[in-house]
Design a protein around this motif. Structure first.
Motif, mmCIF file in Angstrom:
data_model
loop_
_atom_site.group_PDB
_atom_site.id
_atom_site.type_symbol
_atom_site.label_atom_id
_atom_site.label_comp_id
_atom_site.label_asym_id
_atom_site.label_seq_id
_atom_site.Cartn_x
_atom_site.Cartn_y
_atom_site.Cartn_z
ATOM 1 N N ILE A 234 0.844 -1.201 0.000
ATOM 2 C CA ILE A 234 0.000 0.000 0.000
ATOM 3 C C ILE A 234 0.877 1.248 0.000
ATOM 4 O O ILE A 234 0.596 2.229 -0.712
ATOM 5 N N ALA A 235 1.944 1.216 0.792
ATOM 6 C CA ALA A 235 2.860 2.357 0.822
ATOM 7 C C ALA A 235 3.431 2.612 -0.562
ATOM 8 O O ALA A 235 3.525 3.767 -1.014
ATOM 9 N N SER A 242 8.695 4.520 2.146
ATOM 10 C CA SER A 242 8.809 3.307 2.959
ATOM 11 C C SER A 242 7.501 3.060 3.693
ATOM 12 O O SER A 242 6.727 3.997 3.930
ATOM 13 N N PRO A 243 7.247 1.804 4.080
ATOM 14 C CA PRO A 243 6.031 1.508 4.855
ATOM 15 C C PRO A 243 6.052 2.176 6.230
ATOM 16 O O PRO A 243 4.986 2.454 6.790
ATOM 17 N N TYR A 244 7.243 2.439 6.749
ATOM 18 C CA TYR A 244 7.346 3.077 8.059
ATOM 19 C C TYR A 244 6.814 4.520 8.000
ATOM 20 O O TYR A 244 6.177 5.000 8.938
ATOM 21 N N PHE A 245 7.081 5.195 6.884
ATOM 22 C CA PHE A 245 6.598 6.562 6.713
ATOM 23 C C PHE A 245 5.072 6.577 6.631
ATOM 24 O O PHE A 245 4.403 7.407 7.247
ATOM 25 N N ARG A 248 3.614 5.859 10.121
ATOM 26 C CA ARG A 248 3.718 7.009 11.017
ATOM 27 C C ARG A 248 2.643 8.049 10.705
ATOM 28 O O ARG A 248 1.962 8.543 11.607
ATOM 29 N N GLN A 249 2.468 8.378 9.408
ATOM 30 C CA GLN A 249 1.444 9.363 9.032
ATOM 31 C C GLN A 249 0.049 8.825 9.318
ATOM 32 O O GLN A 249 -0.830 9.573 9.765
ATOM 33 N N PRO A 257 -2.345 2.407 14.295
ATOM 34 C CA PRO A 257 -1.538 1.930 13.178
ATOM 35 C C PRO A 257 -2.391 1.265 12.105
ATOM 36 O O PRO A 257 -3.529 0.844 12.373
ATOM 37 N N PRO A 258 -1.888 1.127 10.875
ATOM 38 C CA PRO A 258 -2.649 0.473 9.805
ATOM 39 C C PRO A 258 -3.136 -0.918 10.156
ATOM 40 O O PRO A 258 -4.271 -1.286 9.835
#
Length: 265
Positions: A234-235, A242-245, A248-249, A257-258
């Motif tokens: 999805i990211a 990155s998936p981490y970004f 976080r958003q 979290p997602p």
């Protein structure tokens, strides 16, 4: 100030498109109470006892049934309006008609997106027979109109700017993964970056960056609920580095979290 809480709603129309041969004479087609009338598309002419108005997007009227109104429009660009008929009531249940100093007949509202949405909510509840909620949303619409009437100089977007911004917001919502560069957007609007941010915030109540993030998170919600794509996939689909970004958003906007949003736990 007029009594927002005391309203009697008669009827209303959402996205009422006037026929090609539209010709309105209120002596022949009268209405009850006050008519709230917002032009959302098209061009035409509206004539009242005091003035003639060249209709365009953003024209908002509060017309009294005590005055004659004549209307025509350009059949090549038919007028489309939102319309609600209502009365103000006193505590004793009597009809009260505000003066034009309390509630002017006409104002121009740019952008009109928020007013359209609020009027639509009132109209949907009215159609469903929920007059209490319909009156609540009509009160909100009147508050928005009152704000414009009291501070006319704060409403500075032109029709062209409103149309351009509406198109840009649609493009962002439809393709949130696109890399929108602020400098490029400002050049499209032929203004500085600071001025573009100001008019965008005036139109959406958000900065461009906030609007893009919100559009991406809204799309992420759909993908989490209706696909089996991983957070990393999805990211990537939404243009995140990155998936981490993304995570976080997502947590900053949604509050969880997602993975938690997906499971509902």
């Amino acid at each position: 100030m007029y009594p927002y809480s005391l309203l009697n709603l008669y009827t209303g129309h959402t996205a009422l498109k006037c026929q090609l041969d539209w010709n309105w004479d209120s002596d022949i087609n009268p209405w009850s109470g006050i008519l709230l009338w917002l032009v959302v598309q098209g061009h035409g002419t509206l004539v009242t006892p005091d003035e003639s108005y060249q209709l365009q997007v953003g024209d908002c009227f509060t017309l009294r049934n005590t005055e004659r109104v004549l209307g025509t429009h350009d059949s090549r660009n038919p007028v489309v309006v939102r319309a609600i008929q209502f009365d103000f009531l006193t505590q004793d249940g009597d009809v009260w008609t505000p003066s034009y100093s309390d509630l002017p007949r006409h104002r121009q509202i740019y952008p009109n997106t928020l007013l359209c949405e609020v009027m639509d909510r009132s109209l949907r509840h009215l159609e469903a027979g929920d007059t209490r909620q319909a009156a609540h949303w009509l009160c909100s619409a009147l508050l928005l109109i009152d704000e414009v009437d009291r501070c006319p100089n704060s409403n500075t977007l032109t029709v062209k700017q409103s149309t351009q911004l509406d198109d840009l917001c649609r493009r962002i919502r439809e393709a949130p993964e696109t890399s929108f560069i602020l400098a490029d957007l400002a050049r499209q609007f032929q203004c500085s970056e600071d001025h573009f941010i100001r008019i965008f915030r005036q139109y959406t109540q958000m900065t461009p960056v906030q609007y893009i993030i919100q559009a991406r998170i809204n799309e992420a919600k759909k993908l989490l609920l209706f696909t089996k794509n991983s957070v990393a996939q999805i990211a990537d689909l939404l243009g995140y580095s990155s998936p981490y970004f993304l995570s976080r958003q997502f947590r900053q906007v949604v509050g969880v979290p997602p993975a938690v949003y997906r499971t509902g736990k």
